[in-house]
Design a protein around this motif. Structure first.
Motif, PDB file in Angstrom:
ATOM      1  N   GLY A 111       0.819  -1.258  -0.235  1.00 16.63           N
ATOM      2  CA  GLY A 111      -0.146   0.011   0.026  1.00 16.63           C
ATOM      3  C   GLY A 111       0.864   1.125  -0.063  1.00 16.63           C
ATOM      4  N   PHE A 112       2.418   1.279  -0.357  1.00 14.52           N
ATOM      5  CA  PHE A 112       2.902   2.177  -0.389  1.00 14.52           C
ATOM      6  C   PHE A 112       2.815   3.032  -1.723  1.00 14.52           C
ATOM      7  N   ASP A 113       2.596   4.479  -1.826  1.00 21.17           N
ATOM      8  CA  ASP A 113       2.982   5.032  -3.128  1.00 21.17           C
ATOM      9  C   ASP A 113       4.545   5.201  -3.071  1.00 21.17           C
ATOM     10  N   GLY A 114       4.883   5.699  -4.367  1.00 28.39           N
ATOM     11  CA  GLY A 114       6.200   6.040  -4.538  1.00 28.39           C
ATOM     12  C   GLY A 114       6.912   5.004  -5.749  1.00 28.39           C
ATOM     13  N   PRO A 115       8.104   5.533  -5.955  1.00 21.28           N
ATOM     14  CA  PRO A 115       8.851   4.699  -7.034  1.00 21.28           C
ATOM     15  C   PRO A 115       9.074   3.321  -6.540  1.00 21.28           C
ATOM     16  N   ASP A 116       9.295   2.070  -7.223  1.00 19.69           N
ATOM     17  CA  ASP A 116       9.730   0.990  -6.929  1.00 19.69           C
ATOM     18  C   ASP A 116      11.278   0.897  -6.948  1.00 19.69           C
TER      19      ASP A 116
END
Length: 496
Positions: A111-116
């Motif tokens: 459930g984290f947003d952000g770049p992988d």
């Protein structure tokens, strides 16, 4: 959150040569925890503990993917994580930077947003980072002046440091701060509209080795100003042999002492680079009017040897260098400049985050909220802390009990360790076998045994039969053939 970060690199923790004004200001305006420990000094297990609020033996993700020795590499499906609890309570949840809390499941799966950004080091070939360089007309990654020793088999040692031929704006650290600010601006809009509160985690890959930084940080600290740690004189006498083996693996004796000074100097420069990038994020927090509404944590997953005990990296040696870490927390309305000396843990962040969000922290079973401490309250707290290790390049189980003056380390394969941190703060002399330490050793062994049993950590089975741990109320042989040996009379226990 940083990676592999020594507590003594910060001005707030007493380094007079440090240039860490941003983190020092966070300590000045919030709470500095002087006895903040990692549950285990290795990246993935520590990060999985933060996610879950569970000690490593419980969540069972016990080693890094890159050196996995047969342990689980991902949390079991259905395992509680604080991020999913926050998401369920209507929070935006972002993570920019190092994930390294699993192999198959990425941050977005929780459930984290952000770049992988998977892996253990700055992924300088990552598509989003390369796009950032292209968008800003910045040069690509290039290094020189590599520092490495020679392995026992004659091969080149691990890269420890190098000079980076990029401007600050092109560094991975600047990129991470930029992406964090972008996400913070998005979250701030939704927060101000009353729609959603937020949790945002910025995870730097440094100052984990290799220390790869631009000229101004590579040369920022004069090596002549570096005071070498006292444990540079380590002989490993009376210590588990694995420590000397690790020293050879990290090629310490194949490099002149001047190189060690330079490595420490570059490491401090790396910390300064990160401090400045944290400053950009803190400036954005103020610009967006969020300071009075936002709790700010700073910590890391574990420490780093950087030459201490003639070692680098981390490993099967439970010294303060890699287990005691920085821990700062500022909460809105909390007292400024507070210093707490209770034994607290990275694990306690989990319950604290949930407490701040008004969510029941009960599923974080090994975690306790630090919010009352950060608010200046006196709270009942344990007078010691237990840490664990399970291996890195090979399986190697250890358990540690740290109290005010003494530290006990149990090494089933080898020599146990006991250190008097008042007389020997650098942990140079193992006093485990000294007759005058019998009472202290027995008391601490019994305490560690009871804590492990209460937690359900089956490491205690080894201790039951091997050491004087006090009363035993079960048959440790598990033979089932002579249970009366351990049940002489109702209510009576047997002392081994």
């Amino acid at each position: 959150m940083t990676d592999q970060h020594r507590v003594d690199t910060l001005g707030a923790y007493g380094n007079v040569h440090a240039s860490t004004p941003v983190l020092d200001e966070l300590a000045r305006t919030g709470t500095r925890f002087d006895r903040w420990y990692t549950p285990t000094a290795i990246c993935t297990p520590a990060r999985a503990s933060l996610l879950t609020g569970q000690a490593p033996f419980r969540h069972r993700v016990l080693a890094n993917h890159e050196r996995n020795v047969g342990y689980l590499e991902d949390l079991a499906p259905g395992t509680f994580t604080f991020v999913e609890a926050l998401r369920g309570a209507g929070y935006n949840t972002g993570l920019v930077g190092k994930w390294h809390a699993g192999t198959e499941r990425a941050a977005a799966d929780f459930g984290f947003d952000g770049p992988d950004l998977p892996g253990w080091h700055n992924p300088v070939d990552n598509a989003d980072y390369l796009a950032y360089l292209a968008e800003n007309d910045l040069p690509p990654y290039e290094i020189s002046d590599r520092i490495r020793g020679t392995l026992p088999n004659g091969g080149p040692g691990n890269l420890l440091a190098a000079r980076l031929h990029q401007p600050v704006e092109a560094t991975f650290e600047h990129y991470l701060a930029t992406r964090t600010i972008e996400l913070l601006e998005r979250y701030a809009d939704e927060f101000r509209s009353g729609a959603r509160p937020f949790f945002l985690e910025l995870n730097f890959f440094g100052p984990h080795l290799p220390y790869i930084v631009p000229d101004e940080y590579f040369d920022m600290v004069d090596p002549a100003d570096v005071e070498l740690p006292a444990s540079i004189a380590e002989t490993f006498e009376g210590k588990p042999p694995v420590q000397a083996n690790y020293s050879a693996h990290w090629t310490f004796d194949t490099m002149p002492i001047e190189v060690t000074r330079k490595l420490i100097a570059v490491y401090w420069g790396y910390v300064t680079l990160i401090d400045q990038q944290i400053g950009r994020v803190m400036d954005a927090l103020e610009r967006l009017g969020l300071v009075d509404d936002t709790a700010v944590f700073f910590t890391c997953d574990h420490g780093e040897f950087t030459g201490s005990h003639r070692l680098h990296d981390k490993g099967p040696a439970m010294y303060e260098d890699i287990y005691r870490t920085p821990g700062l927390l500022r909460v809105p309305g909390g007292p400024e400049g507070q210093v707490r000396t209770e034994f607290v843990s990275l694990l306690d962040c989990t319950a604290t985050i949930l407490d701040l969000a008004g969510i029941d922290p009960a599923p974080a079973v090994d975690s306790r909220s630090l919010l009352p401490m950060a608010e200046g309250q006196d709270v009942p707290w344990d007078e010691d802390i237990v840490c664990e290790f399970h291996g890195h390049h090979f399986p190697y189980p250890q358990r540690m009990l740290r109290e005010d003056r003494y530290k006990l380390v149990v090494n089933p394969d080898s020599t146990n360790e006991l250190y008097d941190l008042l007389e020997d703060p650098d942990e140079m002399t193992n006093v485990y076998g000294r007759p005058e330490m019998d009472e202290i050793r027995r008391r601490m062994m019994g305490r560690l045994y009871r804590v492990l049993r209460e937690r359900g950590d089956n490491f205690y089975h080894w201790m039951t039969t091997m050491y004087d741990v006090g009363e035993v109320d079960y048959d440790p042989t598990q033979s089932g053939l002579d249970e009366t040996t351990y049940q002489a009379d109702p209510g009576e226990r047997v002392t081994l």
